[in-house]
Design a protein around this motif. Sequence first.
Motif, PDB file in Angstrom:
ATOM      1  N   LEU A   1       0.826  -1.202   0.000  1.00  0.00           N
ATOM      2  CA  LEU A   1       0.000   0.000   0.000  1.00  0.00           C
ATOM      3  C   LEU A   1       0.858   1.249   0.000  1.00  0.00           C
ATOM      4  CD1 LEU A   1      -2.660  -1.060   2.644  1.00  0.00           C
ATOM      5  CD2 LEU A   1      -2.994  -0.868   0.196  1.00  0.00           C
ATOM      6  N   LEU A   2       1.868   1.241   0.874  1.00  0.00           N
ATOM      7  CA  LEU A   2       2.701   2.435   0.965  1.00  0.00           C
ATOM      8  C   LEU A   2       3.521   2.602  -0.293  1.00  0.00           C
ATOM      9  CD1 LEU A   2       3.743   1.962   4.621  1.00  0.00           C
ATOM     10  CD2 LEU A   2       2.412   3.833   3.706  1.00  0.00           C
ATOM     11  N   GLY A   3       3.985   1.448  -0.668  1.00  0.00           N
ATOM     12  CA  GLY A   3       4.717   1.546  -1.900  1.00  0.00           C
ATOM     13  C   GLY A   3       3.842   2.051  -3.005  1.00  0.00           C
ATOM     14  N   ALA A   4       2.596   1.530  -3.078  1.00  0.00           N
ATOM     15  CA  ALA A   4       1.697   1.947  -4.148  1.00  0.00           C
ATOM     16  C   ALA A   4       1.360   3.411  -4.047  1.00  0.00           C
ATOM     17  CB  ALA A   4       0.437   1.109  -4.130  1.00  0.00           C
ATOM     18  N   ALA A   5       1.315   3.900  -2.681  1.00  0.00           N
ATOM     19  CA  ALA A   5       0.946   5.283  -2.583  1.00  0.00           C
ATOM     20  C   ALA A   5       1.839   6.168  -3.345  1.00  0.00           C
ATOM     21  CB  ALA A   5       0.973   5.741  -1.146  1.00  0.00           C
ATOM     22  N   VAL A   6       2.133   5.538  -2.482  1.00  0.00           N
ATOM     23  CA  VAL A   6       2.719   6.587  -2.887  1.00  0.00           C
ATOM     24  C   VAL A   6       3.678   6.562  -3.941  1.00  0.00           C
ATOM     25  CG1 VAL A   6       2.776   7.571  -1.197  1.00  0.00           C
ATOM     26  CG2 VAL A   6       2.905   6.891  -0.596  1.00  0.00           C
TER      27      VAL A   6
ATOM     28  N   TYR B   1      16.070   8.426   0.796  1.00  0.00           N
ATOM     29  CA  TYR B   1      14.674   8.759   1.039  1.00  0.00           C
ATOM     30  C   TYR B   1      14.069   7.630   1.861  1.00  0.00           C
ATOM     31  CZ  TYR B   1       9.765   9.865  -0.134  1.00  0.00           C
ATOM     32  OH  TYR B   1       8.425  10.161  -0.081  1.00  0.00           O
ATOM     33  N   SER B   2      13.489   7.962   3.024  1.00  0.00           N
ATOM     34  CA  SER B   2      13.037   6.934   3.959  1.00  0.00           C
ATOM     35  C   SER B   2      11.610   7.176   4.420  1.00  0.00           C
ATOM     36  CB  SER B   2      13.953   6.896   5.196  1.00  0.00           C
ATOM     37  OG  SER B   2      15.297   6.644   4.838  1.00  0.00           O
ATOM     38  N   LEU B   3      10.936   6.091   4.740  1.00  0.00           N
ATOM     39  CA  LEU B   3       9.596   6.123   5.312  1.00  0.00           C
ATOM     40  C   LEU B   3       9.547   5.147   6.473  1.00  0.00           C
ATOM     41  CD1 LEU B   3       6.487   6.640   5.360  1.00  0.00           C
ATOM     42  CD2 LEU B   3       6.285   4.815   3.674  1.00  0.00           C
ATOM     43  N   ASN B   4       9.038   5.600   7.620  1.00  0.00           N
ATOM     44  CA  ASN B   4       8.886   4.739   8.791  1.00  0.00           C
ATOM     45  C   ASN B   4       7.495   4.924   9.383  1.00  0.00           C
ATOM     46  OD1 ASN B   4      11.777   3.633   9.355  1.00  0.00           O
ATOM     47  ND2 ASN B   4      12.070   5.807   8.963  1.00  0.00           N
ATOM     48  N   ILE B   5       6.844   3.822   9.714  1.00  0.00           N
ATOM     49  CA  ILE B   5       5.522   3.860  10.337  1.00  0.00           C
ATOM     50  C   ILE B   5       5.519   2.871  11.491  1.00  0.00           C
ATOM     51  CG2 ILE B   5       3.088   3.283  10.044  1.00  0.00           C
ATOM     52  CD1 ILE B   5       3.146   4.435   7.334  1.00  0.00           C
ATOM     53  N   THR B   6       5.037   3.299  12.657  1.00  0.00           N
ATOM     54  CA  THR B   6       5.023   2.423  13.826  1.00  0.00           C
ATOM     55  C   THR B   6       3.750   2.617  14.637  1.00  0.00           C
ATOM     56  OG1 THR B   6       6.179   4.074  15.186  1.00  0.00           O
ATOM     57  CG2 THR B   6       7.542   2.447  14.032  1.00  0.00           C
TER      58      THR B   6
ATOM     59  N   SER C   1      13.304   2.356   2.636  1.00  0.00           N
ATOM     60  CA  SER C   1      14.278   3.381   2.251  1.00  0.00           C
ATOM     61  C   SER C   1      14.821   3.086   0.869  1.00  0.00           C
ATOM     62  CB  SER C   1      15.433   3.458   3.257  1.00  0.00           C
ATOM     63  OG  SER C   1      16.211   2.279   3.221  1.00  0.00           O
ATOM     64  N   THR C   2      15.202   4.143   0.171  1.00  0.00           N
ATOM     65  CA  THR C   2      15.843   3.999  -1.136  1.00  0.00           C
ATOM     66  C   THR C   2      16.953   5.021  -1.256  1.00  0.00           C
ATOM     67  OG1 THR C   2      15.468   3.972  -3.522  1.00  0.00           O
ATOM     68  CG2 THR C   2      14.211   5.564  -2.269  1.00  0.00           C
ATOM     69  N   VAL C   3      18.069   4.591  -1.798  1.00  0.00           N
ATOM     70  CA  VAL C   3      19.180   5.495  -2.119  1.00  0.00           C
ATOM     71  C   VAL C   3      19.147   5.725  -3.623  1.00  0.00           C
ATOM     72  CG1 VAL C   3      21.688   5.797  -2.169  1.00  0.00           C
ATOM     73  CG2 VAL C   3      20.589   4.735  -0.173  1.00  0.00           C
TER      74      VAL C   3
ATOM     75  N   ALA D   1      15.805   3.469 -18.936  1.00  0.00           N
ATOM     76  CA  ALA D   1      15.991   4.847 -18.474  1.00  0.00           C
ATOM     77  C   ALA D   1      14.659   5.389 -17.965  1.00  0.00           C
ATOM     78  CB  ALA D   1      16.513   5.722 -19.607  1.00  0.00           C
ATOM     79  N   GLY D   2      14.679   6.007 -16.785  1.00  0.00           N
ATOM     80  CA  GLY D   2      13.468   6.561 -16.202  1.00  0.00           C
ATOM     81  C   GLY D   2      12.797   5.663 -15.186  1.00  0.00           C
ATOM     82  N   ASP D   3      13.228   4.385 -15.067  1.00  0.00           N
ATOM     83  CA  ASP D   3      12.630   3.483 -14.083  1.00  0.00           C
ATOM     84  C   ASP D   3      12.864   3.993 -12.670  1.00  0.00           C
ATOM     85  OD1 ASP D   3      11.777   1.804 -16.060  1.00  0.00           O
ATOM     86  OD2 ASP D   3      13.291   0.240 -15.705  1.00  0.00           O
ATOM     87  N   MET D   4      11.862   3.821 -11.807  1.00  0.00           N
ATOM     88  CA  MET D   4      11.968   4.183 -10.400  1.00  0.00           C
ATOM     89  C   MET D   4      11.332   3.112  -9.544  1.00  0.00           C
ATOM     90  SD  MET D   4      11.228   8.309 -10.326  1.00  0.00           S
ATOM     91  CE  MET D   4       9.872   8.268 -11.505  1.00  0.00           C
ATOM     92  N   ASP D   5      11.688   3.099  -8.251  1.00  0.00           N
ATOM     93  CA  ASP D   5      10.990   2.213  -7.338  1.00  0.00           C
ATOM     94  C   ASP D   5       9.769   2.934  -6.773  1.00  0.00           C
ATOM     95  OD1 ASP D   5      11.971   3.949  -5.408  1.00  0.00           O
ATOM     96  OD2 ASP D   5      13.338   2.491  -4.502  1.00  0.00           O
ATOM     97  N   ALA D   6       8.956   2.216  -5.999  1.00  0.00           N
ATOM     98  CA  ALA D   6       7.685   2.764  -5.527  1.00  0.00           C
ATOM     99  C   ALA D   6       7.870   3.983  -4.642  1.00  0.00           C
ATOM    100  CB  ALA D   6       6.914   1.684  -4.770  1.00  0.00           C
ATOM    101  N   LEU D   7       8.875   3.936  -3.768  1.00  0.00           N
ATOM    102  CA  LEU D   7       9.077   5.052  -2.842  1.00  0.00           C
ATOM    103  C   LEU D   7       9.507   6.311  -3.574  1.00  0.00           C
ATOM    104  CD1 LEU D   7       8.792   5.393   0.201  1.00  0.00           C
ATOM    105  CD2 LEU D   7      11.236   4.915   0.432  1.00  0.00           C
ATOM    106  N   LEU D   8      10.400   6.163  -4.530  1.00  0.00           N
ATOM    107  CA  LEU D   8      10.907   7.321  -5.259  1.00  0.00           C
ATOM    108  C   LEU D   8       9.813   7.999  -6.085  1.00  0.00           C
ATOM    109  CD1 LEU D   8      13.351   9.043  -5.911  1.00  0.00           C
ATOM    110  CD2 LEU D   8      14.047   7.352  -7.626  1.00  0.00           C
ATOM    111  N   ILE D   9       8.812   7.244  -6.499  1.00  0.00           N
ATOM    112  CA  ILE D   9       7.715   7.829  -7.272  1.00  0.00           C
ATOM    113  C   ILE D   9       6.935   8.851  -6.441  1.00  0.00           C
ATOM    114  CG2 ILE D   9       5.489   7.286  -8.395  1.00  0.00           C
ATOM    115  CD1 ILE D   9       6.808   4.823  -9.577  1.00  0.00           C
ATOM    116  N   ASN D  10       6.959   8.712  -5.100  1.00  0.00           N
ATOM    117  CA  ASN D  10       6.343   9.727  -4.249  1.00  0.00           C
ATOM    118  C   ASN D  10       6.896  11.118  -4.557  1.00  0.00           C
ATOM    119  OD1 ASN D  10       4.516   8.293  -2.577  1.00  0.00           O
ATOM    120  ND2 ASN D  10       6.183   7.605  -1.278  1.00  0.00           N
TER     121      ASN D  10
END
Length: 232
Positions: free
Chosen positions: A15-20, A63-68, A77-79, A134-143
Amino acid sequence: MHQQTTKSKKKWPALLGAAVLALASLPALAIQPFTVDYQASYMGMRANGQMSLSAAGENRWRYSLNITNSLASLSQSTVFDEHGGQWRPLSGQDSSKVLVKKTVRNAIYDWGRGVANWTGDVKEGRAGPLRLQAGDMDALLINLALVRDVVAGRPLNYRMVDDGRIKQMTYTIAGREQISVGGRNQQATKVVSTNGSKQTIAWIVDGIPVPARILQRDDGEDAMDLRVQSVR
């Protein structure tokens, strides 16, 4: 309660990945560190969330996301770097913990060889390699790219390479709405992406580096909601 907790473990990363979630460019100098605090809600459970961007070396960013909350935790996280006017993921890590069970997945984006691979708790058939474009990104970076492209008026089309899969992500603009950000009303651009029974809605506020709100819906019901509380 046990069923709800197990379900959250399965869906949170997706979900988070998709979100964002274009090949639009942005100079590296425009990237600035930030920390954003979120209030999170998932299936009636409240949690605290935080997104942050920090320097990770020359022309590299983390770029990092944490939920607790009291039952579960999620960390992503993604570098990435900036290359030829595009943001490229270099490595990533997703981990989730529900009660005593923990899963960890690592990603490596080898742009020299042009492939991506995954290790750790990876589903069968999703270790890679997957061919990169070229242009590919992971889910977090798309945020980050989504905010960048809405503000710039660019097309909201992305090729997401994440979790051992390739997905085409398209967002459409659904108008302007007023939302509350940390107790203050703000004008936001609402964007929507629909993929089968799943729908992601994001609200983009000019001046906030990530979506001010991310709502994930599944089969017409709210599954997860992230709302910005503060930006620093």
